[in-house]
Design an enzyme around this catalytic site. Structure first.
Site, mmCIF file in Angstrom:
data_model
loop_
_atom_site.group_PDB
_atom_site.id
_atom_site.type_symbol
_atom_site.label_atom_id
_atom_site.label_comp_id
_atom_site.label_asym_id
_atom_site.label_seq_id
_atom_site.Cartn_x
_atom_site.Cartn_y
_atom_site.Cartn_z
ATOM 1 N N GLU A 114 0.822 -1.224 0.000
ATOM 2 C CA GLU A 114 0.000 0.000 0.000
ATOM 3 C C GLU A 114 0.846 1.259 0.000
ATOM 4 O OE1 GLU A 114 -2.037 -0.616 3.712
ATOM 5 O OE2 GLU A 114 -3.360 -2.152 2.917
ATOM 6 N N PRO A 115 1.657 1.461 -1.016
ATOM 7 C CA PRO A 115 2.508 2.653 -1.007
ATOM 8 C C PRO A 115 1.736 3.922 -1.366
ATOM 9 C CG PRO A 115 2.842 1.470 -3.049
ATOM 10 C CD PRO A 115 1.849 0.664 -2.237
ATOM 11 N N ARG B 127 3.150 19.703 6.105
ATOM 12 C CA ARG B 127 4.078 18.731 6.716
ATOM 13 C C ARG B 127 5.099 19.359 7.665
ATOM 14 N NH1 ARG B 127 7.323 15.907 4.365
ATOM 15 N NH2 ARG B 127 7.067 14.032 5.615
ATOM 16 N N CYS C 157 -0.687 33.340 9.605
ATOM 17 C CA CYS C 157 -0.494 33.855 10.959
ATOM 18 C C CYS C 157 -0.409 32.729 11.978
ATOM 19 C CB CYS C 157 -1.611 34.835 11.296
ATOM 20 S SG CYS C 157 -1.393 36.334 10.348
ATOM 21 N N TYR D 78 1.122 13.989 0.609
ATOM 22 C CA TYR D 78 0.668 14.666 1.834
ATOM 23 C C TYR D 78 0.897 16.178 1.725
ATOM 24 C CZ TYR D 78 0.715 9.794 3.088
ATOM 25 O OH TYR D 78 0.504 8.444 3.068
#
Ligand SMILES: *Cc1c(COP(=O)(O)O)cnc(C)c1O
Length: 426
Positions: free
Chosen positions: A283-284, A323, A354, A381
């Site tokens: 499941e990459p 990230r 901000c 991501y």
């Protein structure tokens, strides 16, 4: 590094100059730019690692759910690993056969379970149950729909989080993680399945964590998975084992192992455990897409502070690429135009949002004027986690194929958010 620097000093991705993308009125900045050919190549390399063995590469859609990318991977023969009803529907409508979709997630809602049971003629390949309690809920929904649900159990192999060599937020296969069925409760899970005529056990899954740059933690999870599979199949005829995703990429600190290395080593284990007749799944997410996407951003201004402090403020922020703020992840940042003979110096690169965590870290950038930068390895991501925080528009998406821009999803106008929110609440 998938980006290349041309003879004239400008940065290119998939043969397309990033300066041209920034100048394209449909794209501009900030935008995500992806190399579809390189993504397809990652899938091919992974398929080849299985040699002739029956297998499915389930692309983890949450890494990047752009339909163009899902379709590209579907065309390469990938299945999908989805974690919500919406991802399930999207993957299916992007051309992935229901029979090649596994549905993970720590607790699917009843509405999502009903959807999974209704997709395709025979439902999906497997609803991956993450608890004994969830198995009972799946059985109830399947009974109500007069269907037999194909289920798999996601085992939590109890791999020590400390030993995982990855950020604690992306480690999932340890005893304190909410994911998967603890090995000590597998017996209870099997009892529920044995008692439920609306459940058919078809496989066992594991997914230990993410961004592994060595084989050991992945193989530790696979060993537990295969050991259990050997026992479980004496009671239930299994069709597959799936050792999950988590293959790491090189964010700049190196990654000596390729996704194919994980698969070859897992195949060796599979044979050792006498499971060679079972279909092997993986499941990459990250490994297929991360290195082949960048965030293209414009420098808004620079700022000097007290003492030696100084910032390069760019038009991409944590709402575009979360990230660094979420996982303390570091992405390389490079100028799109490299002035010849440039003197580089350390700059703290930040976005306009901000929040103090809207910070991409210290980077060596030319002292002279810098107009555009690329944040590297942002294909996974990235956009899928983007938000409209601070009333910001989502970034544009640019897809490159055969050395040319194949498709652009434009950014919304600056004030589109205002109109939308007002209309929704009028
Ligand atoms: C997120 C996820 C993956 C993919 O992880 P990567 O580190 O991106 O390869 C695979 N399986 C499951 C169940 C997941 O939740």
């Amino acid at each position: 590094m998938p980006v290349t620097r041309r003879a004239d000093g400008t940065l290119a991705l998939g043969g397309v100059s990033l300066a041209e993308v920034a100048a394209d009125s449909r794209a501009g900045t900030p935008s995500y730019v992806y190399d579809l050919d390189a993504i397809a190549n990652e899938a091919r390399e992974l398929h080849a690692a299985f040699e002739a063995a029956p297998h499915v590469v389930h692309y983890a859609v949450k890494a990047n759910s752009a339909p163009t990318i899902i379709r590209t991977l579907a065309a390469e023969g990938c299945g999908a690993d989805v974690v919500s009803g919406a991802e399930l529907e999207l993957a299916h409508r992007c051309g992935i056969d229901a029979g090649r979709i596994v549905y993970s997630g720590v607790a699917k809602s009843d509405e999502e379970l009903d959807l999974a049971l209704a997709v395709g003629a025979n439902g999906i390949k497997a609803i991956v149950a993450e608890s004994v309690e969830e198995l009972a809920r799946i059985a109830a929904r399947a009974t109500a729909a007069s269907r037999v649900a194909s289920v798999s159990i996601r085992i939590n192999p109890g791999v020590d989080a400390e030993a995982l060599d990855t950020h604690s937020y992306i480690a999932t296969g340890h005893d304190d993680a909410k994911f998967g069925v603890a090995v000590s409760r597998i017996g209870d899970a099997l009892d529920v399945i044995a008692r439920s005529p609306s459940l058919r056990l078809v496989g066992l899954n594991a997914h230990v964590g993410s961004q592994f740059t060595t084989l050991d933690p992945y193989l530790a999870g696979a060993k537990t998975l295969f050991g259990l599979a050997r026992e479980v199949r004496t009671r239930f005829p299994l069709a597959f084992v799936d050792s999950g995703g988590g293959f790491g990429i090189d964010y700049g600190d190196g990654c000596a192992v390729r996704p194919a290395d994980f698969i070859r080593a897992t195949r060796v284990l599979q044979r050792e455990f006498g499971l060679d007749d079972l279909m092997l799944g993986c499941e990459p997410g990250r490994a297929l897409v991360a290195a082949h996407g960048v965030v293209l951003s414009r420098v808004i201004q620079r700022k000097a502070g007290a003492g030696q402090r100084r910032w390069t403020i760019i038009d991409a922020g944590m709402n575009d690429l979360l990230r660094p703020a979420l996982y303390q992840a570091r992405h390389r940042i490079v100028p799109v135009h490299m002035p010849s003979g440039a003197v580089n110096g350390p700059w703290r690169v930040v976005g306009p949002v901000c929040e103090s965590s809207d910070d991409f870290g210290m980077h060596d950038l030319p002292e002279g004027e810098v107009d555009l930068v690329a944040i590297l390895d942002a294909g996974a991501y990235g956009y899928s986690m983007a938000s409209r925080y601070n009333g910001r528009a989502l970034p544009a998406e640019v897809f490159v194929r055969d050395g040319a821009i194949a498709q652009v999803v434009s950014r919304k106008p600056l004030l589109a958010w205002v109109e939308e929110r007002l209309a929704e609440t009028a």
